[in-house]
Design a protein around this motif. Sequence first.
Motif, PDB file in Angstrom:
ATOM      1  N   HIS A 164      -7.942   4.233   6.155  1.00  0.00           N
ATOM      2  CA  HIS A 164      -8.277   4.742   7.494  1.00  0.00           C
ATOM      3  C   HIS A 164      -9.689   5.334   7.498  1.00  0.00           C
ATOM      4  O   HIS A 164     -10.506   5.012   8.362  1.00  0.00           O
ATOM      5  N   TRP A 165      -9.981   6.183   6.529  1.00  0.00           N
ATOM      6  CA  TRP A 165     -11.291   6.851   6.498  1.00  0.00           C
ATOM      7  C   TRP A 165     -12.406   5.915   6.072  1.00  0.00           C
ATOM      8  O   TRP A 165     -13.539   6.042   6.551  1.00  0.00           O
ATOM      9  N   VAL A 166     -12.110   4.964   5.183  1.00  0.00           N
ATOM     10  CA  VAL A 166     -13.112   3.952   4.813  1.00  0.00           C
ATOM     11  C   VAL A 166     -13.500   3.168   6.066  1.00  0.00           C
ATOM     12  O   VAL A 166     -14.677   2.921   6.319  1.00  0.00           O
ATOM     13  N   THR A 167     -12.506   2.803   6.851  1.00  0.00           N
ATOM     14  CA  THR A 167     -12.745   2.028   8.067  1.00  0.00           C
ATOM     15  C   THR A 167     -13.571   2.813   9.082  1.00  0.00           C
ATOM     16  O   THR A 167     -14.360   2.245   9.831  1.00  0.00           O
ATOM     17  N   ARG A 168     -13.451   4.120   9.057  1.00  0.00           N
ATOM     18  CA  ARG A 168     -14.244   4.968   9.958  1.00  0.00           C
ATOM     19  C   ARG A 168     -15.652   5.217   9.424  1.00  0.00           C
ATOM     20  O   ARG A 168     -16.441   5.927  10.045  1.00  0.00           O
ATOM     21  N   GLY A 169     -15.968   4.649   8.245  1.00  0.00           N
ATOM     22  CA  GLY A 169     -17.317   4.742   7.702  1.00  0.00           C
ATOM     23  C   GLY A 169     -17.580   5.955   6.825  1.00  0.00           C
ATOM     24  O   GLY A 169     -18.732   6.268   6.531  1.00  0.00           O
ATOM     25  N   CYS A 170     -16.533   6.638   6.403  1.00  0.00           N
ATOM     26  CA  CYS A 170     -16.702   7.830   5.564  1.00  0.00           C
ATOM     27  C   CYS A 170     -16.998   7.455   4.117  1.00  0.00           C
ATOM     28  O   CYS A 170     -16.488   6.472   3.591  1.00  0.00           O
ATOM     29  N   SER A 171     -17.811   8.276   3.479  1.00  0.00           N
ATOM     30  CA  SER A 171     -18.116   8.100   2.054  1.00  0.00           C
ATOM     31  C   SER A 171     -16.980   8.693   1.221  1.00  0.00           C
ATOM     32  O   SER A 171     -16.139   9.438   1.735  1.00  0.00           O
ATOM     33  N   ASN A 172     -16.995   8.395  -0.070  1.00  0.00           N
ATOM     34  CA  ASN A 172     -15.965   8.958  -0.954  1.00  0.00           C
ATOM     35  C   ASN A 172     -15.957  10.489  -0.924  1.00  0.00           C
ATOM     36  O   ASN A 172     -14.886  11.089  -0.817  1.00  0.00           O
ATOM     37  N   LEU A 177       0.830  -1.209   0.000  1.00  0.00           N
ATOM     38  CA  LEU A 177       0.000   0.000   0.000  1.00  0.00           C
ATOM     39  C   LEU A 177       0.860   1.253   0.000  1.00  0.00           C
ATOM     40  O   LEU A 177       1.926   1.294   0.609  1.00  0.00           O
ATOM     41  N   SER A 178       0.347   2.286  -0.667  1.00  0.00           N
ATOM     42  CA  SER A 178       1.005   3.591  -0.619  1.00  0.00           C
ATOM     43  C   SER A 178       0.519   4.337   0.626  1.00  0.00           C
ATOM     44  O   SER A 178      -0.490   3.958   1.239  1.00  0.00           O
ATOM     45  N   CYS A 179       1.201   5.392   0.955  1.00  0.00           N
ATOM     46  CA  CYS A 179       0.793   6.215   2.094  1.00  0.00           C
ATOM     47  C   CYS A 179      -0.634   6.736   1.892  1.00  0.00           C
ATOM     48  O   CYS A 179      -1.450   6.710   2.807  1.00  0.00           O
ATOM     49  N   ARG A 180      -0.937   7.190   0.696  1.00  0.00           N
ATOM     50  CA  ARG A 180      -2.278   7.718   0.407  1.00  0.00           C
ATOM     51  C   ARG A 180      -3.332   6.622   0.526  1.00  0.00           C
ATOM     52  O   ARG A 180      -4.426   6.856   1.042  1.00  0.00           O
ATOM     53  N   GLU A 181      -3.007   5.415   0.087  1.00  0.00           N
ATOM     54  CA  GLU A 181      -3.961   4.313   0.211  1.00  0.00           C
ATOM     55  C   GLU A 181      -4.234   4.000   1.677  1.00  0.00           C
ATOM     56  O   GLU A 181      -5.372   3.707   2.052  1.00  0.00           O
ATOM     57  N   VAL A 182      -3.230   4.091   2.514  1.00  0.00           N
ATOM     58  CA  VAL A 182      -3.422   3.866   3.950  1.00  0.00           C
ATOM     59  C   VAL A 182      -4.330   4.952   4.524  1.00  0.00           C
ATOM     60  O   VAL A 182      -5.209   4.675   5.341  1.00  0.00           O
ATOM     61  N   GLN A 183      -4.140   6.186   4.075  1.00  0.00           N
ATOM     62  CA  GLN A 183      -5.016   7.273   4.526  1.00  0.00           C
ATOM     63  C   GLN A 183      -6.464   7.006   4.110  1.00  0.00           C
ATOM     64  O   GLN A 183      -7.390   7.161   4.920  1.00  0.00           O
ATOM     65  N   ALA A 238      -8.406  -4.168   7.614  1.00  0.00           N
ATOM     66  CA  ALA A 238      -7.581  -3.090   8.173  1.00  0.00           C
ATOM     67  C   ALA A 238      -7.478  -3.211   9.688  1.00  0.00           C
ATOM     68  O   ALA A 238      -6.398  -3.053  10.263  1.00  0.00           O
ATOM     69  N   VAL A 239      -8.588  -3.507  10.334  1.00  0.00           N
ATOM     70  CA  VAL A 239      -8.587  -3.664  11.790  1.00  0.00           C
ATOM     71  C   VAL A 239      -7.772  -4.894  12.173  1.00  0.00           C
ATOM     72  O   VAL A 239      -6.916  -4.833  13.057  1.00  0.00           O
ATOM     73  N   GLU A 240      -8.023  -5.998  11.494  1.00  0.00           N
ATOM     74  CA  GLU A 240      -7.324  -7.257  11.795  1.00  0.00           C
ATOM     75  C   GLU A 240      -5.812  -7.139  11.597  1.00  0.00           C
ATOM     76  O   GLU A 240      -5.029  -7.675  12.381  1.00  0.00           O
ATOM     77  N   ALA A 241      -5.395  -6.431  10.546  1.00  0.00           N
ATOM     78  CA  ALA A 241      -3.971  -6.307  10.230  1.00  0.00           C
ATOM     79  C   ALA A 241      -3.285  -5.150  10.965  1.00  0.00           C
ATOM     80  O   ALA A 241      -2.097  -4.936  10.817  1.00  0.00           O
ATOM     81  N   GLY A 242      -4.058  -4.377  11.731  1.00  0.00           N
ATOM     82  CA  GLY A 242      -3.480  -3.260  12.473  1.00  0.00           C
ATOM     83  C   GLY A 242      -3.036  -2.122  11.584  1.00  0.00           C
ATOM     84  O   GLY A 242      -2.037  -1.464  11.866  1.00  0.00           O
ATOM     85  N   LEU A 243      -3.789  -1.866  10.519  1.00  0.00           N
ATOM     86  CA  LEU A 243      -3.399  -0.832   9.557  1.00  0.00           C
ATOM     87  C   LEU A 243      -4.010   0.526   9.829  1.00  0.00           C
ATOM     88  O   LEU A 243      -3.795   1.460   9.066  1.00  0.00           O
ATOM     89  N   LEU A 244      -4.762   0.672  10.906  1.00  0.00           N
ATOM     90  CA  LEU A 244      -5.403   1.957  11.178  1.00  0.00           C
ATOM     91  C   LEU A 244      -4.403   2.965  11.681  1.00  0.00           C
ATOM     92  O   LEU A 244      -3.479   2.627  12.430  1.00  0.00           O
ATOM     93  N   LEU A 245      -4.577   4.195  11.276  1.00  0.00           N
ATOM     94  CA  LEU A 245      -3.696   5.268  11.722  1.00  0.00           C
ATOM     95  C   LEU A 245      -4.091   5.672  13.135  1.00  0.00           C
ATOM     96  O   LEU A 245      -5.248   5.612  13.509  1.00  0.00           O
ATOM     97  N   ALA A 246      -3.130   6.106  13.898  1.00  0.00           N
ATOM     98  CA  ALA A 246      -3.363   6.426  15.305  1.00  0.00           C
ATOM     99  C   ALA A 246      -4.199   7.671  15.506  1.00  0.00           C
ATOM    100  O   ALA A 246      -4.915   7.786  16.482  1.00  0.00           O
ATOM    101  N   SER A 247      -4.111   8.622  14.590  1.00  0.00           N
ATOM    102  CA  SER A 247      -4.863   9.861  14.780  1.00  0.00           C
ATOM    103  C   SER A 247      -5.534  10.275  13.483  1.00  0.00           C
ATOM    104  O   SER A 247      -5.194   9.795  12.426  1.00  0.00           O
ATOM    105  N   GLU A 248      -6.484  11.176  13.613  1.00  0.00           N
ATOM    106  CA  GLU A 248      -7.165  11.687  12.425  1.00  0.00           C
ATOM    107  C   GLU A 248      -6.214  12.552  11.624  1.00  0.00           C
ATOM    108  O   GLU A 248      -5.346  13.206  12.167  1.00  0.00           O
ATOM    109  N   MET A 249      -6.434  12.571  10.336  1.00  0.00           N
ATOM    110  CA  MET A 249      -5.553  13.318   9.461  1.00  0.00           C
ATOM    111  C   MET A 249      -6.246  14.559   8.969  1.00  0.00           C
ATOM    112  O   MET A 249      -7.357  14.642   8.754  1.00  0.00           O
TER     113      MET A 249
END
Length: 78
Positions: free
Chosen positions: A22-30, A13-19, A67-78
């Motif tokens: 993160h937001w997809v996992t938080r339930g945000c729309s495109n 994954l790229s840095c942007r893909e991780v970002q 993302a949750v299972e693999a621990g890929l969530l970012l620690a803080s909001e961006m």
Amino acid sequence: MVVERRIPWPFGLSCREVQILHWVTRGCSNPQIAKKLFISPRTVSTHVEHLLVKLGSQSRVQLAALAVEAGLLLASEM
């Protein structure tokens, strides 16, 4: 001696893909993600499509679970 070295994100994954992930996992729309990251909703859509392929998922829910299972969530909001 402390040594710092860069390690790549899992799954290629790229840095942007991780970002985006993160937001997809938080339930945000495109459009919501686009607004937060100052990019177009179409760009977010493209990133989500790439995430689905890279992570072998068929839905945003599967992406979030992985993302949750693999621990890929970012620690803080961006």
